[in-house]
Design an enzyme around this catalytic site. Structure first.
Site, PDB file in Angstrom:
ATOM      1  N   MET A  30      56.707  57.663  16.347  1.00 46.48           N
ATOM      2  CA  MET A  30      57.198  57.317  17.684  1.00 46.48           C
ATOM      3  C   MET A  30      56.306  57.719  18.947  1.00 46.48           C
ATOM      4  SD  MET A  30      61.294  57.413  17.119  1.00 46.48           S
ATOM      5  CE  MET A  30      61.349  59.041  17.424  1.00 46.48           C
ATOM      6  N   GLY A  31      55.048  58.104  18.383  1.00 46.24           N
ATOM      7  CA  GLY A  31      54.221  58.352  19.578  1.00 46.24           C
ATOM      8  C   GLY A  31      54.334  59.705  20.145  1.00 46.24           C
ATOM      9  N   ALA A  32      53.867  59.915  21.453  1.00 44.65           N
ATOM     10  CA  ALA A  32      53.424  61.500  21.863  1.00 44.65           C
ATOM     11  C   ALA A  32      52.839  62.169  20.805  1.00 44.65           C
ATOM     12  CB  ALA A  32      54.800  61.905  22.210  1.00 44.65           C
ATOM     13  N   HIS A  37      50.939  64.529  13.552  1.00 42.26           N
ATOM     14  CA  HIS A  37      50.844  62.968  13.209  1.00 42.26           C
ATOM     15  C   HIS A  37      49.482  62.761  12.626  1.00 42.26           C
ATOM     16  CE1 HIS A  37      53.942  63.062  16.826  1.00 42.26           C
ATOM     17  NE2 HIS A  37      54.393  62.207  15.635  1.00 42.26           N
ATOM     18  N   GLN A  61      67.590  54.567  16.388  1.00 38.20           N
ATOM     19  CA  GLN A  61      67.974  55.692  15.506  1.00 38.20           C
ATOM     20  C   GLN A  61      68.215  57.034  16.510  1.00 38.20           C
ATOM     21  OE1 GLN A  61      63.817  55.973  14.010  1.00 38.20           O
ATOM     22  NE2 GLN A  61      63.752  58.027  14.453  1.00 38.20           N
ATOM     23  N   ASP A 152      60.368  66.471   8.779  1.00 42.53           N
ATOM     24  CA  ASP A 152      61.578  65.826   8.984  1.00 42.53           C
ATOM     25  C   ASP A 152      61.883  65.341   7.207  1.00 42.53           C
ATOM     26  OD1 ASP A 152      61.636  64.819  11.832  1.00 42.53           O
ATOM     27  OD2 ASP A 152      59.650  64.508  11.275  1.00 42.53           O
ATOM     28  N   SER A 188      57.015  66.228  19.315  1.00 45.66           N
ATOM     29  CA  SER A 188      56.778  65.664  20.496  1.00 45.66           C
ATOM     30  C   SER A 188      57.567  66.277  21.250  1.00 45.66           C
ATOM     31  CB  SER A 188      57.163  64.161  20.246  1.00 45.66           C
ATOM     32  OG  SER A 188      56.292  63.724  19.057  1.00 45.66           O
TER      33      SER A 188
HETATM   34  P1  AMP Z   1      57.828  61.131  14.882  1.00 55.14           P
HETATM   35  O1  AMP Z   1      56.819  60.435  15.846  1.00 55.14           O
HETATM   36  O2  AMP Z   1      58.428  62.149  15.368  1.00 55.14           O
HETATM   37  O3  AMP Z   1      58.815  60.060  14.365  1.00 55.14           O
HETATM   38  O4  AMP Z   1      57.093  61.475  13.443  1.00 55.14           O
HETATM   39  C1  AMP Z   1      56.340  60.602  12.827  1.00 55.14           C
HETATM   40  C2  AMP Z   1      55.730  61.091  11.500  1.00 55.14           C
HETATM   41  O5  AMP Z   1      55.232  62.151  11.742  1.00 55.14           O
HETATM   42  C3  AMP Z   1      57.160  61.703  10.629  1.00 55.14           C
HETATM   43  O6  AMP Z   1      56.775  61.070   9.250  1.00 55.14           O
HETATM   44  C4  AMP Z   1      57.208  63.081  10.854  1.00 55.14           C
HETATM   45  O7  AMP Z   1      57.619  63.603   9.881  1.00 55.14           O
HETATM   46  C5  AMP Z   1      55.714  63.382  10.865  1.00 55.14           C
HETATM   47  N1  AMP Z   1      55.343  64.673  11.872  1.00 55.14           N
HETATM   48  C6  AMP Z   1      56.064  64.936  12.867  1.00 55.14           C
HETATM   49  N2  AMP Z   1      55.790  66.225  13.089  1.00 55.14           N
HETATM   50  C7  AMP Z   1      54.747  66.661  12.155  1.00 55.14           C
HETATM   51  C8  AMP Z   1      54.400  68.021  11.887  1.00 55.14           C
HETATM   52  N3  AMP Z   1      54.294  68.997  12.895  1.00 55.14           N
HETATM   53  N4  AMP Z   1      53.336  68.198  10.722  1.00 55.14           N
HETATM   54  C9  AMP Z   1      53.506  66.992  10.099  1.00 55.14           C
HETATM   55  N5  AMP Z   1      54.006  65.811  10.088  1.00 55.14           N
HETATM   56  C10 AMP Z   1      55.031  65.799  11.295  1.00 55.14           C
END
Ligand code: AMP
Length: 282
Positions: A30-32, A37, A61, A152, A188
């Protein structure tokens, strides 16, 4: 790095890659973007010829409009980071590209208690929205492997169940959580923490580590109560601290034993909701 805003353009690019026998690893985001990531992209490049990412803040979501509105958006910084990590292509679609008005793309699967416990209890509809967007993105990208973060854990468990129910050929790869030097899981949302809350937030991982150390010698109910106290004493407002079976997400207790145990936590740090987990028995 190729940047696509339209699904059809990415699909055309992917067809050419697939024709020449390239394997594709995909990381939806979802960026940021932060280093967590990027570890998905790095991991994808170990076993695939090309890494593809998506940046899409999925409105379905979010169960609170204000959370969606406040979600950080840093597209230029994100593109730089992805390029630096070796990502070959990124999809940055509009809401209409992902949810075409003429198509019903919602995933009608049931996930039973997997989607009802923990996050499901506090974020109604979250997993239905997440599964729908992940499924739509998988249909678009058709990767060989899908990379998701352990951070997650429940999300990943629901996606694993979705792939199983659809008999999907996509292999799901779990990537370990990346942490700040003080243990706080990268997120993020961390940029929105006040200075005081940023100082307090590492107590989340300290508590998870304490629970892991104490698991074999302390009854689960006591662990849970003590963990909640530790978080509250650090001025966080925990929503849950659960010790669950990593497959079913059912609470592990004196009766239900498990060979895969995970402690999962969600807590508010001021007005920022943080989640984290630790595998106690792998
Ligand atoms: P999000 O942008 O928060 O939806 O996360 C996108 C993907 O990055 C998801 O599969 C998250 O589980 C993964 N992710 C987010 N934070 C972390 C982190 N600290 N370490 C590893 N993977 C992460």
């Amino acid at each position: 790095m190729f940047i696509f805003h339209r699904v059809a353009d990415l699909q055309h690019w992917l067809r050419l890659r697939r024709k020449s026998g390239r394997t594709i690893g995909f990381a939806p985001t979802m960026g940021a973007l932060h280093d967590g990531h990027l570890s998905l992209i790095r991991e994808a490049l170990i076993r695939n010829d090309v890494a593809v990412a998506s940046i899409f803040v999925n409105p379905t979501q979010f169960n609170e409009a204000s959370d969606l509105e406040k979600y950080p958006r840093t597209p230029e910084h994100d593109l730089q980071k992805l390029q630096g990590a070796g990502c070959a292509a990124v999809l940055m679609p509009s809401v209409e590209e992902i949810y075409p008005p003429e198509k019903d793309i919602s995933v009608k699967l049931g996930f039973g208690s997997l989607a009802e416990v923990m996050e499901g209890q506090f974020r109604p509809g979250h997993f239905a929205g997440m599964a729908t967007v992940v499924n739509r993105l998988l249909e678009i990208v058709q990767p060989d492997r899908l990379y998701m973060g352990q951070k997650d854990f429940q999300q990943l468990t629901v996606v694993r169940d979705m792939l199983r129910q659809f008999d999907s050929p996509v292999e799901l790869v779990m990537v370990a959580s990346k942490r700040e030097p003080d243990g706080l899981a990268m997120s993020s949302r961390n940029t929105r923490l006040s200075e005081a809350m940023r100082t307090a937030a590492p107590v989340i991982f300290e508590t998870l580590e304490w629970a892991k150390r104490s698991f074999l010698t302390t009854p689960v109910a006591v662990l849970q109560e003590e963990a909640l106290k530790k978080l509250e004493n650090a001025s966080l407002r925990p929503e849950y601290f659960e010790i669950v079976d990593g497959h079913t997400l059912m609470p592990v207790n004196g009766v239900l034993k498990s060979d895969f145990v995970v402690a999962c936590v969600a807590a508010w740090a001021g007005d920022v909701r943080l989640i984290d987990n630790i595998v106690i028995i792998p």
